[in-house]
Design a protein around this motif. Structure first.
Motif, PDB file in Angstrom:
ATOM      1  N   GLN A  54      45.374  38.212  46.439  1.00  0.00           N
ATOM      2  CA  GLN A  54      46.202  37.240  47.058  1.00  0.00           C
ATOM      3  C   GLN A  54      45.599  36.160  46.045  1.00  0.00           C
ATOM      4  O   GLN A  54      44.380  35.555  46.278  1.00  0.00           O
ATOM      5  CB  GLN A  54      47.194  36.992  48.380  1.00  0.00           C
ATOM      6  CG  GLN A  54      47.484  35.747  48.976  1.00  0.00           C
ATOM      7  CD  GLN A  54      47.117  36.011  50.529  1.00  0.00           C
ATOM      8  OE1 GLN A  54      47.994  37.324  50.879  1.00  0.00           O
ATOM      9  NE2 GLN A  54      47.752  34.787  51.168  1.00  0.00           N
ATOM     10  N   LYS A  56      46.138  31.451  45.376  1.00  0.00           N
ATOM     11  CA  LYS A  56      47.658  30.174  46.257  1.00  0.00           C
ATOM     12  C   LYS A  56      48.069  29.899  44.591  1.00  0.00           C
ATOM     13  O   LYS A  56      47.373  29.663  43.549  1.00  0.00           O
ATOM     14  CB  LYS A  56      46.393  29.512  46.406  1.00  0.00           C
ATOM     15  CG  LYS A  56      46.769  27.923  46.952  1.00  0.00           C
ATOM     16  CD  LYS A  56      46.214  27.089  47.955  1.00  0.00           C
ATOM     17  CE  LYS A  56      47.025  25.489  47.048  1.00  0.00           C
ATOM     18  NZ  LYS A  56      46.019  24.534  47.012  1.00  0.00           N
ATOM     19  N   THR A  66      51.367  31.315  47.890  1.00  0.00           N
ATOM     20  CA  THR A  66      50.746  32.495  47.549  1.00  0.00           C
ATOM     21  C   THR A  66      51.398  33.055  47.221  1.00  0.00           C
ATOM     22  O   THR A  66      52.477  33.605  47.203  1.00  0.00           O
ATOM     23  CB  THR A  66      49.553  31.995  48.517  1.00  0.00           C
ATOM     24  OG1 THR A  66      50.839  33.609  49.527  1.00  0.00           O
ATOM     25  CG2 THR A  66      48.667  32.199  49.636  1.00  0.00           C
ATOM     26  N   ARG A  68      51.052  37.167  46.073  1.00  0.00           N
ATOM     27  CA  ARG A  68      50.765  38.177  45.755  1.00  0.00           C
ATOM     28  C   ARG A  68      51.197  39.628  44.656  1.00  0.00           C
ATOM     29  O   ARG A  68      52.174  39.704  44.825  1.00  0.00           O
ATOM     30  CB  ARG A  68      50.476  39.230  47.069  1.00  0.00           C
ATOM     31  CG  ARG A  68      50.165  40.463  47.657  1.00  0.00           C
ATOM     32  CD  ARG A  68      50.268  40.676  48.998  1.00  0.00           C
ATOM     33  NE  ARG A  68      48.692  40.811  49.792  1.00  0.00           N
ATOM     34  CZ  ARG A  68      48.195  40.372  50.931  1.00  0.00           C
ATOM     35  NH1 ARG A  68      48.832  39.016  51.549  1.00  0.00           N
ATOM     36  NH2 ARG A  68      46.776  40.795  51.318  1.00  0.00           N
ATOM     37  N   VAL A 136      47.915  30.574  38.863  1.00  0.00           N
ATOM     38  CA  VAL A 136      47.032  30.592  40.178  1.00  0.00           C
ATOM     39  C   VAL A 136      46.450  30.654  40.371  1.00  0.00           C
ATOM     40  O   VAL A 136      45.847  30.171  38.821  1.00  0.00           O
ATOM     41  CB  VAL A 136      47.913  32.161  41.449  1.00  0.00           C
ATOM     42  CG1 VAL A 136      49.602  32.404  41.361  1.00  0.00           C
ATOM     43  CG2 VAL A 136      47.316  33.695  40.325  1.00  0.00           C
TER      44      VAL A 136
END
Length: 187
Positions: A54, A56, A66, A68, A136
């Motif tokens: 996971q 951000k 977030t 995942r 991310v």
């Protein structure tokens, strides 16, 4: 004579004691080395279940969403490890952006994992290339370490069941990238 014999016995006991200590130390060092080499050094490759993570997402409007990996179950996932200072990474970004809308509609998600230190640098890069796929930020290189990523760019192509179908070290051409995206497209 017994004095000389006693002296020899003492020397012999001291020698045996020293050898015993030396062997115990050697065994301890060997144990430590073997234990260290047997630590989880799993390298995830083709046929393995992709480990969940996971991170951000970096977004233009500064939302703190977030991503995942397990939430993308049922979709094909291109997991790309990159950094703004990496010229081969920069070269493949336009290809990823070009193919993203087409393959997103077909159930494939591109997730770019930035290994940069600063979010500001990542924001500028996203703006420069007008990237629309999720980017991310792996701030502590946890996902990079989890996937045992060496050189960048490194890309994992994961099918709808979460299984790694292909791993590519190095930059991708447009044609190669499209071929891999076709492989992970859900049936």
């Amino acid at each position: 004579m017994s004095f000389v014999k006693n002296k020899k016995n003492k020397k012999r006991r001291r020698f045996i004691f020293r050898i015993t200590i030396l062997l115990v130390l050697l065994a301890a060092v060997l144990f430590a080395l073997i234990s260290n080499f047997q630590k989880d050094k799993s390298v995830y490759g083709v046929g393995d279940k992709a480990p969940d993570f996971q991170l951000k997402q970096i977004s233009k409007n500064n939302d703190t969403e977030t991503i995942r990996l397990s939430d993308l179950q049922g979709k094909g996932v291109m997991l790309n490890f990159w950094a703004t200072y990496c010229k081969p990474c920069e070269a493949e970004m336009p290809y990823m952006e070009k193919l993203y809308p087409k393959y997103k509609e077909k159930g494939v998600e591109i997730v770019a994992v930035s290994l940069d230190a600063s979010e500001l640098v990542i924001h500028r890069f996203i703006d420069k290339y007008d990237l629309t796929f999720p980017v991310v930020h792996d701030t502590k290189n946890q996902v990079m370490d989890l996937y045992k990523v060496g050189p960048i760019p490194s890309t994992f192509f994961i099918d709808q069941n979460g299984v790694i179908v292909e791993k590519v070290d190095g930059a991708l051409t447009l044609d190669r990238l499209e071929g891999y995206l076709q492989q992970i497209q859900p049936k």
